[in-house]
Design a protein around this motif. Structure first.
Motif, PDB file in Angstrom:
ATOM      1  N   LEU A  41       0.830  -1.202   0.000  1.00  0.00           N
ATOM      2  CA  LEU A  41       0.000   0.000   0.000  1.00  0.00           C
ATOM      3  C   LEU A  41       0.865   1.252   0.000  1.00  0.00           C
ATOM      4  CD1 LEU A  41      -2.739  -1.027   2.573  1.00  0.00           C
ATOM      5  CD2 LEU A  41      -2.773  -1.275   0.089  1.00  0.00           C
ATOM      6  N   LEU A  42       1.809   1.307   0.950  1.00  0.00           N
ATOM      7  CA  LEU A  42       2.665   2.491   1.027  1.00  0.00           C
ATOM      8  C   LEU A  42       3.946   2.177   1.769  1.00  0.00           C
ATOM      9  CD1 LEU A  42       2.373   4.095   4.132  1.00  0.00           C
ATOM     10  CD2 LEU A  42       0.063   4.071   3.251  1.00  0.00           C
ATOM     11  N   THR A  43       4.964   2.988   1.491  1.00  0.00           N
ATOM     12  CA  THR A  43       6.246   2.914   2.177  1.00  0.00           C
ATOM     13  C   THR A  43       6.561   4.292   2.726  1.00  0.00           C
ATOM     14  OG1 THR A  43       7.034   1.148   0.727  1.00  0.00           O
ATOM     15  CG2 THR A  43       8.705   2.391   1.921  1.00  0.00           C
ATOM     16  N   ILE A  44       7.064   4.328   3.945  1.00  0.00           N
ATOM     17  CA  ILE A  44       7.405   5.589   4.602  1.00  0.00           C
ATOM     18  C   ILE A  44       8.906   5.625   4.864  1.00  0.00           C
ATOM     19  CG2 ILE A  44       7.107   6.975   6.690  1.00  0.00           C
ATOM     20  CD1 ILE A  44       4.310   5.659   6.958  1.00  0.00           C
ATOM     21  N   ASP A  45       9.546   6.679   4.397  1.00  0.00           N
ATOM     22  CA  ASP A  45      10.930   6.968   4.757  1.00  0.00           C
ATOM     23  C   ASP A  45      10.840   7.788   6.048  1.00  0.00           C
ATOM     24  OD1 ASP A  45      13.375   8.301   5.149  1.00  0.00           O
ATOM     25  OD2 ASP A  45      13.829   8.275   3.007  1.00  0.00           O
ATOM     26  N   ASN A  46      11.135   7.155   7.176  1.00  0.00           N
ATOM     27  CA  ASN A  46      10.929   7.793   8.476  1.00  0.00           C
ATOM     28  C   ASN A  46      11.638   9.127   8.605  1.00  0.00           C
ATOM     29  OD1 ASN A  46       9.498   5.501   9.051  1.00  0.00           O
ATOM     30  ND2 ASN A  46      10.748   4.892  10.786  1.00  0.00           N
ATOM     31  N   ASP A  47      12.862   9.226   8.110  1.00  0.00           N
ATOM     32  CA  ASP A  47      13.616  10.478   8.242  1.00  0.00           C
ATOM     33  C   ASP A  47      12.945  11.615   7.480  1.00  0.00           C
ATOM     34  OD1 ASP A  47      15.441   9.148   9.820  1.00  0.00           O
ATOM     35  OD2 ASP A  47      16.894   8.872   8.207  1.00  0.00           O
ATOM     36  N   LYS A  48      12.530  11.341   6.248  1.00  0.00           N
ATOM     37  CA  LYS A  48      11.884  12.387   5.445  1.00  0.00           C
ATOM     38  C   LYS A  48      10.554  12.810   6.049  1.00  0.00           C
ATOM     39  CE  LYS A  48      13.961  11.477   0.971  1.00  0.00           C
ATOM     40  NZ  LYS A  48      13.707  11.071  -0.415  1.00  0.00           N
ATOM     41  N   LEU A  49       9.762  11.845   6.515  1.00  0.00           N
ATOM     42  CA  LEU A  49       8.466  12.185   7.090  1.00  0.00           C
ATOM     43  C   LEU A  49       8.636  12.981   8.386  1.00  0.00           C
ATOM     44  CD1 LEU A  49       5.423  12.008   6.753  1.00  0.00           C
ATOM     45  CD2 LEU A  49       5.465   9.895   8.071  1.00  0.00           C
ATOM     46  N   THR A  50       9.579  12.572   9.230  1.00  0.00           N
ATOM     47  CA  THR A  50       9.829  13.294  10.473  1.00  0.00           C
ATOM     48  C   THR A  50      10.279  14.728  10.193  1.00  0.00           C
ATOM     49  OG1 THR A  50      10.353  11.267  11.676  1.00  0.00           O
ATOM     50  CG2 THR A  50      11.206  13.308  12.603  1.00  0.00           C
ATOM     51  N   ASN A  51      11.102  14.911   9.149  1.00  0.00           N
ATOM     52  CA  ASN A  51      11.571  16.257   8.797  1.00  0.00           C
ATOM     53  C   ASN A  51      10.460  17.134   8.225  1.00  0.00           C
ATOM     54  OD1 ASN A  51      14.164  15.745   9.638  1.00  0.00           O
ATOM     55  ND2 ASN A  51      14.872  15.131   7.613  1.00  0.00           N
ATOM     56  N   SER A  52       9.474  16.531   7.558  1.00  0.00           N
ATOM     57  CA  SER A  52       8.432  17.336   6.918  1.00  0.00           C
ATOM     58  C   SER A  52       7.223  17.583   7.818  1.00  0.00           C
ATOM     59  CB  SER A  52       7.991  16.701   5.597  1.00  0.00           C
ATOM     60  OG  SER A  52       7.318  15.490   5.824  1.00  0.00           O
ATOM     61  N   ILE A  53       7.086  16.815   8.904  1.00  0.00           N
ATOM     62  CA  ILE A  53       5.965  17.006   9.831  1.00  0.00           C
ATOM     63  C   ILE A  53       6.548  17.153  11.233  1.00  0.00           C
ATOM     64  CG2 ILE A  53       3.868  16.022  10.792  1.00  0.00           C
ATOM     65  CD1 ILE A  53       3.469  14.581   8.133  1.00  0.00           C
ATOM     66  N   ASN A  54       6.477  18.342  11.750  1.00  0.00           N
ATOM     67  CA  ASN A  54       7.134  18.664  13.024  1.00  0.00           C
ATOM     68  C   ASN A  54       6.664  17.828  14.200  1.00  0.00           C
ATOM     69  OD1 ASN A  54       8.681  20.651  11.798  1.00  0.00           O
ATOM     70  ND2 ASN A  54       7.130  22.215  12.129  1.00  0.00           N
ATOM     71  N   SER A  55       5.410  17.427  14.229  1.00  0.00           N
ATOM     72  CA  SER A  55       4.853  16.779  15.418  1.00  0.00           C
ATOM     73  C   SER A  55       5.003  15.256  15.418  1.00  0.00           C
ATOM     74  CB  SER A  55       3.366  17.132  15.530  1.00  0.00           C
ATOM     75  OG  SER A  55       2.669  16.658  14.400  1.00  0.00           O
ATOM     76  N   ILE A  56       5.745  14.702  14.468  1.00  0.00           N
ATOM     77  CA  ILE A  56       5.894  13.248  14.396  1.00  0.00           C
ATOM     78  C   ILE A  56       7.344  12.882  14.698  1.00  0.00           C
ATOM     79  CG2 ILE A  56       6.394  13.081  11.933  1.00  0.00           C
ATOM     80  CD1 ILE A  56       4.375  10.756  11.880  1.00  0.00           C
ATOM     81  N   ASN A  57       7.549  11.763  15.383  1.00  0.00           N
ATOM     82  CA  ASN A  57       8.900  11.346  15.757  1.00  0.00           C
ATOM     83  C   ASN A  57       9.024   9.843  15.561  1.00  0.00           C
ATOM     84  OD1 ASN A  57      11.481  11.357  16.719  1.00  0.00           O
ATOM     85  ND2 ASN A  57      10.900  11.490  18.864  1.00  0.00           N
ATOM     86  N   LEU A  58       9.389   9.435  14.343  1.00  0.00           N
ATOM     87  CA  LEU A  58       9.529   8.019  14.004  1.00  0.00           C
ATOM     88  C   LEU A  58      10.970   7.563  14.230  1.00  0.00           C
ATOM     89  CD1 LEU A  58       7.493   8.121  10.688  1.00  0.00           C
ATOM     90  CD2 LEU A  58       6.750   7.159  12.865  1.00  0.00           C
ATOM     91  N   PRO A  59      11.200   6.243  14.348  1.00  0.00           N
ATOM     92  CA  PRO A  59      12.575   5.737  14.500  1.00  0.00           C
ATOM     93  C   PRO A  59      13.457   6.204  13.337  1.00  0.00           C
ATOM     94  CG  PRO A  59      10.987   3.980  14.869  1.00  0.00           C
ATOM     95  CD  PRO A  59      10.217   5.164  14.362  1.00  0.00           C
ATOM     96  N   LYS A  60      14.659   6.677  13.646  1.00  0.00           N
ATOM     97  CA  LYS A  60      15.561   7.236  12.640  1.00  0.00           C
ATOM     98  C   LYS A  60      16.164   6.151  11.752  1.00  0.00           C
ATOM     99  CE  LYS A  60      16.984  11.097  15.582  1.00  0.00           C
ATOM    100  NZ  LYS A  60      16.104  12.084  15.150  1.00  0.00           N
ATOM    101  N   ALA A  61      16.424   6.524  10.490  1.00  0.00           N
ATOM    102  CA  ALA A  61      17.119   5.666   9.518  1.00  0.00           C
ATOM    103  C   ALA A  61      16.399   4.342   9.286  1.00  0.00           C
ATOM    104  CB  ALA A  61      18.566   5.435   9.938  1.00  0.00           C
ATOM    105  N   LYS A  62      15.067   4.373   9.293  1.00  0.00           N
ATOM    106  CA  LYS A  62      14.278   3.157   9.063  1.00  0.00           C
ATOM    107  C   LYS A  62      13.159   3.444   8.070  1.00  0.00           C
ATOM    108  CE  LYS A  62      15.213   1.102  13.537  1.00  0.00           C
ATOM    109  NZ  LYS A  62      16.176   0.129  13.170  1.00  0.00           N
TER     110      LYS A  62
END
Length: 109
Positions: A41-62
């Motif tokens: 369905l979808l793939t999330i690059d955690n680093d890019k998403l965390t950088n583009s949305i201030n209120s989200i904090n996903l595991p780095k480099a995953k």
């Protein structure tokens, strides 16, 4: 009243969410209990998403990949939709949808 949340990117740059295509996974392509390949369905690059949305904090480099059952030749919605029954939930938990978290940056089609 039901509260709805919306993730709003801070810019128009690549948010890190990609729909469909290949997945960043370590193992073989995931399958459901019937032996059918799951659909990405979808793939999330955690680093890019965390950088583009201030209120989200996903595991780095995953990378997170979300897979689910889809089959154009049989009725599959009972495999992925939950209406509140315990037996139904057990069926869903058996592997008709899968979320993976990986460090790999190798794309698999």
């Amino acid at each position: 009243m039901q509260q709805i949340y919306e993730l709003v990117p801070t810019s128009n740059e690549n948010s890190g969410i990609k729909f469909g295509g290949g997945a960043f996974i370590d193992d073989n392509w995931p399958q459901n209990p019937l032996g059918e390949n799951l659909t990405l369905l979808l793939t999330i690059d955690n680093d890019k998403l965390t950088n583009s949305i201030n209120s989200i904090n996903l595991p780095k480099a995953k990378y997170i990949s979300v897979f689910s059952t889809y089959n154009e030749n049989r009725y599959f919605l009972d495999d992925i939709v939950y209406f509140g029954d315990d037996a139904e939930l057990d069926h869903l938990k058996s592997g008709f949808t899968r979320v993976t978290l990986t460090e790999t940056s190798t794309l698999r089609e």
